[in-house]
Design a protein around this motif. Structure first.
Motif, PDB file in Angstrom:
ATOM      1  N   HIS A   1      -9.073   0.107   2.286  1.00 12.83           N
ATOM      2  CA  HIS A   1      -9.174   1.157   3.365  1.00 12.83           C
ATOM      3  C   HIS A   1     -10.901   1.126   4.017  1.00 12.83           C
ATOM      4  O   HIS A   1     -11.458   1.718   3.334  1.00 12.83           O
ATOM      5  CB  HIS A   1      -8.694   2.430   2.771  1.00 12.83           C
ATOM      6  CG  HIS A   1      -8.883   3.943   3.853  1.00 12.83           C
ATOM      7  ND1 HIS A   1      -7.626   4.530   3.948  1.00 12.83           N
ATOM      8  CD2 HIS A   1      -9.696   3.899   4.837  1.00 12.83           C
ATOM      9  CE1 HIS A   1      -8.022   5.360   4.733  1.00 12.83           C
ATOM     10  NE2 HIS A   1      -9.086   5.169   5.354  1.00 12.83           N
TER      11      HIS A   1
ATOM     12  N   TYR B   1     -13.133   7.367   1.858  1.00 15.56           N
ATOM     13  CA  TYR B   1     -13.141   8.261   0.977  1.00 15.56           C
ATOM     14  C   TYR B   1     -13.987   8.352  -0.007  1.00 15.56           C
ATOM     15  O   TYR B   1     -14.922   7.476  -0.191  1.00 15.56           O
ATOM     16  CB  TYR B   1     -11.834   8.154   0.047  1.00 15.56           C
ATOM     17  CG  TYR B   1     -10.346   8.515   0.832  1.00 15.56           C
ATOM     18  CD1 TYR B   1     -10.229   9.731   1.183  1.00 15.56           C
ATOM     19  CD2 TYR B   1      -9.698   7.306   1.296  1.00 15.56           C
ATOM     20  CE1 TYR B   1      -8.858   9.982   2.131  1.00 15.56           C
ATOM     21  CE2 TYR B   1      -8.292   7.595   1.676  1.00 15.56           C
ATOM     22  CZ  TYR B   1      -8.006   8.667   2.255  1.00 15.56           C
ATOM     23  OH  TYR B   1      -6.815   9.059   2.808  1.00 15.56           O
TER      24      TYR B   1
ATOM     25  N   HIS C   1       0.963  -1.261   0.245  1.00 12.39           N
ATOM     26  CA  HIS C   1      -0.011  -0.102   0.093  1.00 12.39           C
ATOM     27  C   HIS C   1       1.009   1.145   0.073  1.00 12.39           C
ATOM     28  O   HIS C   1       1.545   1.519   0.919  1.00 12.39           O
ATOM     29  CB  HIS C   1      -0.899   0.131   1.052  1.00 12.39           C
ATOM     30  CG  HIS C   1      -1.871   1.035   1.181  1.00 12.39           C
ATOM     31  ND1 HIS C   1      -3.291   0.790   0.913  1.00 12.39           N
ATOM     32  CD2 HIS C   1      -1.877   2.425   1.385  1.00 12.39           C
ATOM     33  CE1 HIS C   1      -4.101   1.947   1.026  1.00 12.39           C
ATOM     34  NE2 HIS C   1      -3.174   2.990   1.168  1.00 12.39           N
TER      35      HIS C   1
ATOM     36  N   HIS D   1      -3.343  -0.707   5.853  1.00  6.58           N
ATOM     37  CA  HIS D   1      -2.770  -0.052   6.906  1.00  6.58           C
ATOM     38  C   HIS D   1      -3.538  -0.051   8.310  1.00  6.58           C
ATOM     39  O   HIS D   1      -4.085   1.333   8.662  1.00  6.58           O
ATOM     40  CB  HIS D   1      -2.559   1.449   6.379  1.00  6.58           C
ATOM     41  CG  HIS D   1      -3.696   2.117   5.710  1.00  6.58           C
ATOM     42  ND1 HIS D   1      -4.884   2.538   6.644  1.00  6.58           N
ATOM     43  CD2 HIS D   1      -3.733   2.877   4.601  1.00  6.58           C
ATOM     44  CE1 HIS D   1      -5.536   3.151   5.554  1.00  6.58           C
ATOM     45  NE2 HIS D   1      -4.881   3.208   4.446  1.00  6.58           N
TER      46      HIS D   1
ATOM     47  N   ASP E   1      -6.637   2.227  -1.630  1.00  4.79           N
ATOM     48  CA  ASP E   1      -7.816   3.437  -1.126  1.00  4.79           C
ATOM     49  C   ASP E   1      -8.644   3.578  -2.122  1.00  4.79           C
ATOM     50  O   ASP E   1      -9.333   4.509  -2.132  1.00  4.79           O
ATOM     51  CB  ASP E   1      -6.981   4.979  -0.752  1.00  4.79           C
ATOM     52  CG  ASP E   1      -6.109   4.827   0.418  1.00  4.79           C
ATOM     53  OD1 ASP E   1      -6.375   4.186   1.300  1.00  4.79           O
ATOM     54  OD2 ASP E   1      -5.254   5.619   0.423  1.00  4.79           O
TER      55      ASP E   1
HETATM   56 ZN   LIG Z   1      -5.649   4.381   2.973  1.00  2.00          ZN
END
Ligand SMILES: [Zn+2]
Length: 464
Positions: free
Chosen positions: A166, A138, A8, A196, A40
């Motif tokens: 994510h 997001y 990532h 992450h 992401d």
């Molecule tokens: Zn991320």
């Protein structure tokens, strides 16, 4: 050691040929030979010309090169091939792809749109994409429903490909974020991967155990730092505004009052450190509270100015919250079965997070040599092999006869991350030579080949 695989990382801008040749040095100085792009939920491909999401994320992934504005996965892989010293694989970027079918709609997709997205995912997997990357925190991934994700995950299960996400939340809300992925794996059989992961080890451990009890294959990556980094708009701008694109975000920032601007993130904003888009050089790396005082404006006015003047692309380093996660939490999760390492490196801005310069070296120096958390043999698994297995990267991640010679030659007595929060753009030390597919790409602190890297297609997919 087998060349390291960063699962990532926001390395896309480095592959632009107008970028300086030593742009890859931060990765090569740590022994990284392969990066996975499309994390992401964003990437330079797959938008079909809809620039809404790539524009939103350009403070992290950079602008999309003109020649890729309508590229699919096949074209993107061709473009990446031989363009840098390291290999690159691509996840289908769900957020970018979604904007092609639903534009700026902050609503669930209708049945027809879901079918279109599933078809596009299937053909991208046939073209060699390594899996699907979602960004559920997001826009517009925030609007994705379970049913939409379930349909996409069924195609992943059919192909044996991974869903790397994510998640919707981390830290205190890790339960909400990870339970959804576990449920998706249980419903569809698709392998799930948490990007992450940062949370208290006890809470995350319970979720990993829950996945195991349900027989859901669940892996995750993490980086050995407690501070984070992201777009300033993420904690500030309400999702229903952010999903509508840059112009709406800027209007919102210009017209909102001070209370509204700071409502979501609260006083914590004061401690964010400015990573990009400063007015003066000595503002970089400073806390926003200091920058506001220096400029003689209030915090809300500074936030407004930064968002408007950068057109939404300003990034910040978010300080560690010891209540959310400590180094001991990181170490405990390092021992979990599905762990691997990512940097989440961002290479834009004058004062980024040091993780892009030091994450892999720091695992070797701090967690192998100094603390003995991992043996060197385990480190080879955590830095390379498990990533190759999870992301279906062909013939890499091990040093055996017949595998491809991606090799990092590491001096274990000397390897050290030297990038810090106050001086982030400092190369790691102790990796003197890096070989990609049998050819030297890094020697004695120099990039010696710019074109040795290959685009990696999912195992079993033949280069067309
Ligand atoms: Zn991320």
């Amino acid at each position: 050691m087998p060349g390291f695989i960063d699962t990532h990382v926001h390395a896309a801008p480095l592959f632009d040929t107008t970028a300086p040749a030593d742009g890859f040095a931060p990765l090569l100085a740590q022994g990284i030979t392969t990066v996975i792009l499309g994390g992401d939920g964003f990437a330079s491909c797959c938008s079909g010309g809809a620039s809404l999401t790539t524009d939103y994320f350009r403070g992290i992934d950079g602008p999309v090169p003109e020649e890729l504005s309508r590229a699919g996965v096949a074209e993107y892989l061709k473009w990446l091939d031989g363009r840098g010293p390291i290999n690159a694989g691509v996840l289908v970027p769900a957020n970018t792809l979604r904007s092609r079918f639903a534009g700026s709609a902050g609503r669930p997709l209708n049945a027809e749109e879901v079918d279109e997205m599933v078809d596009a995912l299937r053909s991208a997997l046939d073209d060699g994409a390594l899996g699907l990357g979602t960004g559920l925190e997001y826009p517009p991934g925030t609007a994705s429903t379970f049913a939409e994700l379930e349909a996409l995950n069924r195609s992943l299960a059919d192909a044996g490909a991974v869903h790397a996400s994510h998640a919707r939340g981390y830290g205190a809300v890790i339960q909400q974020g990870v339970s959804e992925l576990v449920a998706l794996g249980a419903a569809t059989g698709a392998r799930q991967h948490i990007a992450h992961l940062r949370a208290q080890a006890a809470a995350a451990g319970r979720l990993l155990a829950e996945a195991e009890a349900l027989d859901v294959p669940l892996t995750f990556d993490s980086y050995p730092y407690q501070a984070g980094s992201t777009l300033l708009t993420l904690p500030i701008v309400p999702v229903e505004i952010a999903v509508r694109g840059t112009d709406v975000i800027l209007d919102w920032a210009r017209t909102s009052d001070e209370v509204t601007l700071l409502e979501r993130a609260g006083a914590a904003v004061e401690l964010y450190r400015l990573a990009s888009h400063a007015l003066e050089h000595d503002e970089f790396g400073q806390e926003l509270g200091h920058v506001a005082a220096r400029r003689g404006v209030g915090l809300a006015q500074l936030v407004r100015d930064l968002i408007v003047n950068s057109r939404g692309a300003v990034t910040v380093v978010v300080p560690a919250d010891p209540r959310a996660e400590s180094e001991e939490d990181y170490v405990q999760l390092l021992h979990a079965q599905g762990h691997m390492t990512c940097s989440d490196g961002i290479y834009l801005g004058d004062h980024p997070h040091p993780r892009g310069w030091g994450a892999f070296a720091r695992v070797l120096s701090r967690h192998v040599r100094e603390r003995g958390d991992l043996s060197i043999e385990d480190a080879a698994v955590h830095l390379s092999r498990r990533a190759a297995d999870t992301f279906s990267v062909p013939d890499r991640g091990v040093l055996t006869v017949g595998s491809i010679a991606d090799i990092a030659i590491v001096d274990l007595e000397r390897v050290t991350d030297r990038a810090t929060y106050s001086s982030p753009r400092v190369l790691a030390d102790g990796v003197d030579r890096v070989i990609v597919a049998g050819n030297d790409v890094w020697r004695d602190g120099q990039v010696v080949s710019r074109t040795g890297g290959r685009a990696l297609r999912r195992q079993g997919v033949v280069d067309a």
